[in-house]
Design an enzyme around this catalytic site. Sequence first.
Site, PDB file in Angstrom:
ATOM      1  N   HIS A  34       0.872  -1.171   0.000  1.00 40.44           N
ATOM      2  CA  HIS A  34       0.000   0.000   0.000  1.00 40.44           C
ATOM      3  C   HIS A  34       0.912   1.225   0.000  1.00 40.44           C
ATOM      4  O   HIS A  34       2.149   1.088  -0.036  1.00 40.44           O
ATOM      5  CB  HIS A  34      -0.943  -0.019   1.213  1.00 40.44           C
ATOM      6  CG  HIS A  34      -0.251  -0.297   2.511  1.00 40.44           C
ATOM      7  ND1 HIS A  34       0.657   0.571   3.085  1.00 40.44           N
ATOM      8  CD2 HIS A  34      -0.300  -1.374   3.340  1.00 40.44           C
ATOM      9  CE1 HIS A  34       1.108   0.069   4.211  1.00 40.44           C
ATOM     10  NE2 HIS A  34       0.569  -1.123   4.392  1.00 40.44           N
ATOM     11  N   GLU A  35       0.299   2.390   0.045  1.00 42.10           N
ATOM     12  CA  GLU A  35       1.069   3.633  -0.054  1.00 42.10           C
ATOM     13  C   GLU A  35       2.154   3.727   1.034  1.00 42.10           C
ATOM     14  O   GLU A  35       3.203   4.327   0.829  1.00 42.10           O
ATOM     15  CB  GLU A  35       0.097   4.819  -0.006  1.00 42.10           C
ATOM     16  CG  GLU A  35       0.682   6.188  -0.308  1.00 42.10           C
ATOM     17  CD  GLU A  35       1.569   6.263  -1.555  1.00 42.10           C
ATOM     18  OE1 GLU A  35       1.252   5.616  -2.579  1.00 42.10           O
ATOM     19  OE2 GLU A  35       2.616   6.961  -1.483  1.00 42.10           O
ATOM     20  N   GLY A  36       1.889   3.086   2.184  1.00 44.90           N
ATOM     21  CA  GLY A  36       2.895   3.095   3.255  1.00 44.90           C
ATOM     22  C   GLY A  36       4.181   2.426   2.793  1.00 44.90           C
ATOM     23  O   GLY A  36       5.276   2.979   2.937  1.00 44.90           O
ATOM     24  N   HIS A  37       4.047   1.222   2.197  1.00 43.96           N
ATOM     25  CA  HIS A  37       5.246   0.526   1.700  1.00 43.96           C
ATOM     26  C   HIS A  37       5.946   1.376   0.626  1.00 43.96           C
ATOM     27  O   HIS A  37       7.177   1.482   0.608  1.00 43.96           O
ATOM     28  CB  HIS A  37       4.870  -0.809   1.041  1.00 43.96           C
ATOM     29  CG  HIS A  37       4.306  -1.832   1.983  1.00 43.96           C
ATOM     30  ND1 HIS A  37       2.983  -2.185   1.993  1.00 43.96           N
ATOM     31  CD2 HIS A  37       4.895  -2.589   2.925  1.00 43.96           C
ATOM     32  CE1 HIS A  37       2.788  -3.124   2.909  1.00 43.96           C
ATOM     33  NE2 HIS A  37       3.927  -3.380   3.492  1.00 43.96           N
ATOM     34  N   GLN A  61       7.092 -15.622  12.348  1.00 42.96           N
ATOM     35  CA  GLN A  61       6.605 -14.534  13.198  1.00 42.96           C
ATOM     36  C   GLN A  61       5.098 -14.586  13.415  1.00 42.96           C
ATOM     37  O   GLN A  61       4.530 -13.702  14.045  1.00 42.96           O
ATOM     38  CB  GLN A  61       7.056 -13.172  12.659  1.00 42.96           C
ATOM     39  CG  GLN A  61       6.418 -12.730  11.351  1.00 42.96           C
ATOM     40  CD  GLN A  61       7.100 -11.480  10.810  1.00 42.96           C
ATOM     41  OE1 GLN A  61       8.189 -11.533  10.239  1.00 42.96           O
ATOM     42  NE2 GLN A  61       6.469 -10.328  10.986  1.00 42.96           N
ATOM     43  N   GLY A 147       8.787   1.049   8.842  1.00 41.75           N
ATOM     44  CA  GLY A 147       7.697   1.954   9.186  1.00 41.75           C
ATOM     45  C   GLY A 147       7.591   2.111  10.700  1.00 41.75           C
ATOM     46  O   GLY A 147       7.801   1.154  11.441  1.00 41.75           O
ATOM     47  N   LYS A 149       4.932   2.566  12.266  1.00 44.20           N
ATOM     48  CA  LYS A 149       3.673   1.999  12.790  1.00 44.20           C
ATOM     49  C   LYS A 149       3.992   0.834  13.713  1.00 44.20           C
ATOM     50  O   LYS A 149       3.382   0.670  14.751  1.00 44.20           O
ATOM     51  CB  LYS A 149       2.758   1.547  11.654  1.00 44.20           C
ATOM     52  CG  LYS A 149       1.421   1.042  12.201  1.00 44.20           C
ATOM     53  CD  LYS A 149       0.394   0.932  11.122  1.00 44.20           C
ATOM     54  CE  LYS A 149       0.625  -0.264  10.227  1.00 44.20           C
ATOM     55  NZ  LYS A 149       0.493  -1.541  10.930  1.00 44.20           N
ATOM     56  N   GLN A 153       8.742  -2.967  16.967  1.00 44.30           N
ATOM     57  CA  GLN A 153       9.629  -3.682  16.037  1.00 44.30           C
ATOM     58  C   GLN A 153      10.854  -2.828  15.704  1.00 44.30           C
ATOM     59  O   GLN A 153      11.993  -3.320  15.679  1.00 44.30           O
ATOM     60  CB  GLN A 153       8.845  -4.034  14.773  1.00 44.30           C
ATOM     61  CG  GLN A 153       9.700  -4.568  13.641  1.00 44.30           C
ATOM     62  CD  GLN A 153       8.873  -5.079  12.474  1.00 44.30           C
ATOM     63  OE1 GLN A 153       8.362  -6.181  12.514  1.00 44.30           O
ATOM     64  NE2 GLN A 153       8.753  -4.284  11.419  1.00 44.30           N
ATOM     65  N   VAL A 176       2.120   6.295   7.642  1.00 42.78           N
ATOM     66  CA  VAL A 176       1.363   6.833   6.500  1.00 42.78           C
ATOM     67  C   VAL A 176      -0.103   6.507   6.741  1.00 42.78           C
ATOM     68  O   VAL A 176      -0.442   5.366   7.077  1.00 42.78           O
ATOM     69  CB  VAL A 176       1.856   6.223   5.169  1.00 42.78           C
ATOM     70  CG1 VAL A 176       1.096   6.797   3.988  1.00 42.78           C
ATOM     71  CG2 VAL A 176       3.359   6.472   5.008  1.00 42.78           C
TER      72      VAL A 176
HETATM   73  O1  PAF Z   1       7.169  -5.393   9.285  1.00 46.14           O
HETATM   74  C1  PAF Z   1       7.094  -6.410   8.551  1.00 46.14           C
HETATM   75  O2  PAF Z   1       6.433  -6.397   7.519  1.00 46.14           O
HETATM   76  C2  PAF Z   1       7.825  -7.677   8.996  1.00 46.14           C
HETATM   77  O3  PAF Z   1       7.802  -7.825  10.376  1.00 46.14           O
HETATM   78  C3  PAF Z   1       9.253  -7.761   8.449  1.00 46.14           C
HETATM   79  C4  PAF Z   1      10.130  -6.653   9.026  1.00 46.14           C
HETATM   80  C5  PAF Z   1       9.250  -7.653   6.935  1.00 46.14           C
HETATM   81  C6  PAF Z   1       9.886  -9.083   8.842  1.00 46.14           C
HETATM   82  O4  PAF Z   1       9.204 -10.150   8.286  1.00 46.14           O
END
Ligand code: PAF
Length: 288
Positions: A34-37, A61, A147, A149, A153, A176
């Site tokens: 999305h626009e954030g990425h 994860q 990000g 958000k 992390q 974003v």
């Molecule tokens: O933030 C994410 O999308 C995930 O946690 C990441 C950093 C790509 C690791 O899989």
Amino acid sequence: MKIIRDPAAMTAWSREQSRSGVSIGFVPTMGFFHEGHVSLMRMAGQRNDKVVVSLFVNPTQFGPGEDLSNYPRDFDRDSQLAGQAGVDVLFVPDTESMYPEGARTTVSVQGLTEFLCGADRPGHFTGVTTIVTKLFNIVLPDEAVFGRKDFQQLVVIRQMCLDLNVGVKIIGHPIVREDDGLAMSSRNAYLSDELRESALSLSKSIILARRSVVAGERDVDALAASVRMLIDSYPETSVDYISFFNDQTLTPVARIDEATVLALAVKIGGKVRLIDNSYLMSPEDNQV
Ligand code: PAF
């Protein structure tokens, strides 16, 4: 834009760039852009000569009962968006090459991961720090953009890089948002129109808290009570956490100051877990 699937080929490409003095900006993702990425990719491109984006839905994860199997995916659209954003390489490894039989090593960060998003998701951050370490070792970037958000992390990855002497500069990108304030997330795709209204309770809580702080409120209990009341007033919301913490240590605070972040995790419609956060005294787009 090149698409590379093989980790060894990815490393070979990166080594060649480094030999000619080219800097590499890296954006690790799980896709469904999305626009954030896209903003992260653009930021990586403004700061570096080449941009690598990884697209890998990392199974380690996700906990049992989480949305791994139906995590939204759209490779064609993702590669088109990455190409338009000026990405040089889209790295798309498969699970077998990232987690070959017999792998025994994980990376975990103690003291920053057992609470907030780690409380209900045991193993989540070990999954994140392990895959990010592997991706850094494969892509060999100079910088990586994450990000804000996922505030926890970002702090955890910074700590990991510090503790393990990982020579990758970590850049935090401001959240974003959609026009109505909803923080952009791949998981927003799960929301029906009604649930999307309820999802606005997160950004509305942040606006409420920031306004209360501007009006002079500094007491966390008072702010937490009004935020909870606001979220509870929306249908089908259930609070995972409302937390006020210091931006470096993630430890809870009793009174608000410049380093205080309000972070929220709320389940919408029983299944869609959304997160959001903001500094309460500094400008919202303040970088970590
Ligand atoms: O933030 C994410 O999308 C995930 O946690 C990441 C950093 C790509 C690791 O899989």
